[in-house]
Motif scaffolding. Structure first.
Motif, PDB file in Angstrom:
ATOM      1  N   GLY A  11      47.771  38.788  38.243  1.00 28.09           N
ATOM      2  CA  GLY A  11      47.840  37.821  39.498  1.00 28.09           C
ATOM      3  C   GLY A  11      48.053  36.712  39.088  1.00 28.09           C
ATOM      4  O   GLY A  11      47.368  35.885  38.283  1.00 28.09           O
ATOM      5  N   THR A  15      43.496  31.318  40.576  1.00 27.11           N
ATOM      6  CA  THR A  15      42.441  32.102  39.731  1.00 27.11           C
ATOM      7  C   THR A  15      43.110  32.577  38.511  1.00 27.11           C
ATOM      8  O   THR A  15      42.762  32.215  37.238  1.00 27.11           O
ATOM      9  CB  THR A  15      41.748  33.260  40.322  1.00 27.11           C
ATOM     10  OG1 THR A  15      41.131  32.562  41.441  1.00 27.11           O
ATOM     11  CG2 THR A  15      40.451  33.518  39.405  1.00 27.11           C
ATOM     12  N   GLY A  16      44.197  33.183  38.505  1.00 28.80           N
ATOM     13  CA  GLY A  16      44.890  33.867  37.429  1.00 28.80           C
ATOM     14  C   GLY A  16      45.525  33.054  36.483  1.00 28.80           C
ATOM     15  O   GLY A  16      45.317  32.909  35.256  1.00 28.80           O
ATOM     16  N   ALA A 273      42.929  39.254  38.249  1.00 28.16           N
ATOM     17  CA  ALA A 273      42.556  38.189  39.218  1.00 28.16           C
ATOM     18  C   ALA A 273      43.385  38.340  40.435  1.00 28.16           C
ATOM     19  O   ALA A 273      44.036  37.440  41.015  1.00 28.16           O
ATOM     20  CB  ALA A 273      42.975  36.596  38.779  1.00 28.16           C
ATOM     21  N   GLY A 457      38.431  36.079  40.945  1.00 27.89           N
ATOM     22  CA  GLY A 457      39.235  35.702  41.894  1.00 27.89           C
ATOM     23  C   GLY A 457      38.403  35.362  43.369  1.00 27.89           C
ATOM     24  O   GLY A 457      37.296  35.418  43.329  1.00 27.89           O
ATOM     25  N   CYS A 468      37.944  28.736  42.188  1.00 25.16           N
ATOM     26  CA  CYS A 468      39.044  29.671  41.890  1.00 25.16           C
ATOM     27  C   CYS A 468      39.231  29.241  40.252  1.00 25.16           C
ATOM     28  O   CYS A 468      39.371  29.959  39.279  1.00 25.16           O
ATOM     29  CB  CYS A 468      40.514  29.784  42.536  1.00 25.16           C
ATOM     30  SG  CYS A 468      40.219  30.691  44.194  1.00 25.16           S
TER      31      CYS A 468
END
Ligand SMILES: Cc1cc2nc3c(=O)[nH]c(=O)nc-3n(C[C@H](O)[C@H](O)[C@H](O)COP(=O)(O)OP(=O)(O)OC[C@H]3O[C@@H](n4cnc5c(N)ncnc54)[C@H](O)[C@@H]3O)c2cc1C
Length: 481
Positions: A11, A15-16, A273, A457, A468
């Motif tokens: 992801g 977040t990722g 994420a 996430g 995030c």
């Protein structure tokens, strides 16, 4: 078969990207890590609006059934002269006076002593400030942040600070807030980890002092673009764009991912994420394979809101399109959400709130008159807008709606730019019991996937950009490398 330590981050949302960025800094140097996010050098493009600025202080409600906008009071004087005083004054008194009253509310002590206790934002605010306040202010606030129904949103997940203030004020939020203001260090603002973990922010804390709203000259996308650019330049990172993960397995202790294009990736660690429902689908789709990763609980526990975002730009006009300020929110209608409607949740006055984003070709062009830029959010608990955004009636109906919201005599001019974007299931709604469910999810990840995995996430730890970024950073720190 043995691999060097490597982490696959699933992801590429905020977040990722945050997890990948912090992991990329951490992996080559395993001790004495001091993560430094101001390495993105974003400070020069940050736009801030101080709390004292009119754009931050002037926020409005549009009350369903009434024409025009009602200013939300920000001082005692404005409170006493506001038409909202008839709701706000009794609400403040109710919360302050009920503090410590024995037997008046048997649930309150349980809530603030036991972190597993939870209730909806609407129930919590009704308990403290009365049903009218909860409907008028609580539902509007939740429309603005979660595009959701405050009657299902968890108070503990969405506004933990209010639970802390309730405890501090011995059952009164007002007393808790006053105690916080008067103490040297507001206890409710600090968690244990925030106080102890290294996090060099350079000049950013100074930049953010007293700030109500922040963004970037080129918009919030600057953040994700800068993170992606930084990652691309790191020798220890491979960025895989436009190729989703289709299958997940764990083979001989290693995580194995197959992408849509058939590429196979193996790593010792994984940080997922992804939106939780999409992670659930991936696990289901992979479940028939040998060595499939075990299922996880609670991935489908929460609904998500769909939001239609409309950007409008109006040419310079003789009379201002709307009052100066940040924008307005619309509370839940008293007839509930059932009737088909445009479903406007609120509108941001972009050219007033973040005028630094508007650029004119020359000072003379600026002096000839300013354009007015708005962002309208629709949908969420109202359901899909009616008329539908793709129909020719949609924009005229929206302009009629805004005209009524602004309480203008003249009709709105023709906008010179209209952009409509429909975002499906884009904001998760953490419903009552979310924080306990997420603790159970974290335990299940460790038990079923092992210590080298994390699931994070917006659907897990909080939907704001700050939440995030922080959850990505935290996962990068806490992953057992
Ligand atoms: C309209 C709107 C306005 C908002 N306004 C604000 C605001 O003003 N302030 C604020 O703080 N927050 C705001 N938010 C919230 C915030 O932007 C989001 O909560 C945040 O961006 C979520 O980031 P995320 O990385 O957790 O999730 P996502 O952005 O959903 O990222 C998940 C990523 O996973 C990818 N993915 C999915 N399936 C797969 C797969 N199989 N393989 C690989 N990748 C996959 C997706 O493509 C996506 O890129 C807003 C949100 C919306 C929708």
């Amino acid at each position: 078969m043995s691999f060097a330590k490597s982490v696959t981050v699933l992801g590429g949302g905020i977040t990722g990207l945050s997890a990948a960025l912090h992991l990329s800094r951490r992996l080559p140097v395993r001790s004495g890590v001091c993560i430094n996010i101001h390495l993105l050098d974003l400070a020069p493009s940050v736009l801030t609006v101080p709390r004292s600025a009119p754009a931050a202080r002037s926020r409005f409600l549009h009350l369903p059934g009434a024409g025009g906008l009602t200013s939300i009071p920000t001082s005692l004087i404005s409170l006493l002269t506001s038409p909202l005083a008839r709701v706000l004054v009794p609400a403040i008194l109710q919360d302050t006076l009920r503090a410590g009253q024995k037997g008046e509310d048997a649930r309150a002590p349980v809530l603030y002593e036991d972190p597993s206790e939870d209730e909806s934002v609407d129930a919590f605010l009704t308990r403290h400030f009365g049903a009218k306040f909860a409907q008028m202010f609580g539902s509007a606030l939740v429309h603005g942040i979660y595009a959701a129904d405050s009657r299902i949103l968890s108070i503990r997940a969405a506004f933990p600070i209010l639970c802390q203030l309730e405890r501090r004020g011995k059952s009164s939020i007002v007393r808790g807030a006053v105690a916080d203001m008067m103490s040297f260090m507001p206890q409710s603002a600090l968690s244990e980890n925030e106080a102890t973990e290294p996090y060099d922010l350079g000049e950013v804390p100074n930049l953010m002092k007293g700030v109500s709203v922040y963004s970037f000259r080129e918009g919030m996308q600057t953040l994700t673009e800068s993170m992606a650019k930084h990652l691309e330049a790191r020798p220890n990172v491979d960025l895989l764009l436009g190729d989703g993960v289709r299958r997940l397995r764990k083979v001989d202790g290693y995580f194995e991912f197959t992408t849509d294009s058939g590429r196979r990736i193996t790593s010792t660690h994984v940080v997922a994420a992804l939106p939780l429902p999409q992670l659930h689908c991936l696990l289901e789709d992979s479940s028939s394979q040998t060595s499939a990763l075990p299922a996880l609980p609670h991935l489908l526990a929460n609904p998500s809101s769909s939001v239609t975002v409309v950007n409008l730009i109006f040419p310079p006009s003789a009379t201002p399109i709307h009052p100066d300020g940040f924008g307005y929110l619309i509370p839940r209608p008293s007839a509930d959400y059932s009737a088909p409607s445009l479903g406007v949740l609120g509108t941001v006055f972009d050219s007033s709130a973040l005028s630094g984003q508007d650029r004119y070709p020359s000072p003379a062009a600026y002096m000839r008159g300013r354009f007015t830029k708005l962002t309208v959010m629709l949908g969420g608990p109202f359901g899909d807008p009616s008329p539908t955004p793709s129909s020719p009636q949609f924009i005229p109906a929206l302009l009629d709606g805004l005209w009524m919201h602004f309480g203008r005599r003249e009709r709105l001019p023709e906008p010179c730019l209209v952009r409509v974007r429909e975002h499906r299931d884009c904001i998760p709604t953490p419903t009552v019991g979310h924080t306990v469910r997420m603790k159970e999810l974290a335990v299940a990840v460790k038990e079923r996937w092992g210590p080298h995995a994390a699931v994070i996430g917006a659907g897990v730890g909080g939907v704001s950009v700050g939440d995030c970024v922080e959850s990505g950073r935290r996962a990068a720190y806490e992953l057992a490398l």
